[in-house]
Scaffold this motif. Structure first.
Motif, short mmCIF file in Angstrom:
data_model
loop_
_atom_site.label_atom_id
_atom_site.label_comp_id
_atom_site.label_asym_id
_atom_site.label_seq_id
_atom_site.Cartn_x
_atom_site.Cartn_y
_atom_site.Cartn_z
N TRP A 173 1.86 -5.59 -7.46
CA TRP A 173 2.49 -5.33 -6.17
C TRP A 173 4.00 -5.49 -6.26
O TRP A 173 4.48 -6.45 -6.83
CB TRP A 173 1.91 -6.29 -5.14
N ARG A 174 4.72 -4.58 -5.69
CA ARG A 174 6.17 -4.64 -5.64
C ARG A 174 6.61 -4.88 -4.20
O ARG A 174 6.43 -4.02 -3.34
CB ARG A 174 6.80 -3.34 -6.13
N SER A 228 9.49 -2.41 -2.74
CA SER A 228 9.13 -1.12 -2.14
C SER A 228 8.59 -1.31 -0.73
O SER A 228 8.81 -0.46 0.14
CB SER A 228 8.11 -0.39 -3.01
N VAL A 229 7.90 -2.40 -0.47
CA VAL A 229 7.41 -2.68 0.89
C VAL A 229 8.58 -2.95 1.83
O VAL A 229 8.64 -2.43 2.95
CB VAL A 229 6.43 -3.87 0.88
N ILE A 230 9.53 -3.76 1.36
CA ILE A 230 10.72 -4.05 2.18
C ILE A 230 11.54 -2.78 2.38
O ILE A 230 12.04 -2.53 3.48
CB ILE A 230 11.54 -5.17 1.53
N GLY A 231 11.67 -1.97 1.34
CA GLY A 231 12.40 -0.71 1.46
C GLY A 231 11.76 0.24 2.45
O GLY A 231 12.44 0.90 3.23
N GLY A 273 8.24 3.83 -5.66
CA GLY A 273 8.01 2.45 -6.09
C GLY A 273 6.57 2.03 -5.86
O GLY A 273 5.98 1.31 -6.68
N TRP A 274 6.00 2.45 -4.73
CA TRP A 274 4.58 2.17 -4.46
C TRP A 274 3.69 2.83 -5.50
O TRP A 274 2.73 2.23 -5.98
CB TRP A 274 4.19 2.66 -3.08
N LEU A 275 4.00 4.08 -5.85
CA LEU A 275 3.19 4.77 -6.86
C LEU A 275 3.25 4.06 -8.20
O LEU A 275 2.24 3.92 -8.89
CB LEU A 275 3.65 6.22 -7.00
#
Length: 73
Positions: free
Chosen positions: A29-30, A33-36, A19-21
């Protein structure tokens, strides 16, 4: 139980990394993906704390095998 936490954390971290990629490729920004990734790190830390002696890096592969054997049986 700590094997399941470790494997779940590693799989969730892998999914959040993709998700970061995708977010970097599209220049936005997602937060999911940070929360995951944060949840994945919490799961990995909980597994490391609850396992006696912690998890050495070589033990992670064996944890995947044990969890897969648990699922199959």
């Amino acid at each position: 139980m700590s094997d399941v936490l470790l494997v779940s954390g590693i799989v969730l971290l892998a999914f959040s990394f993709t998700g970061w990629l995708a977010a970097f490729a599209e220049n936005w920004w997602r937060w999911s993906s940070v929360i995951g990734a944060g949840l994945a790190l919490i799961l990995i830390a909980a597994a490391w704390v609850t396992h006696p002696g912690g998890y050495p890096p070589a033990e992670a592969a064996r944890a995947f095998v044990r969890v897969l054997a648990m699922i199959v049986n």
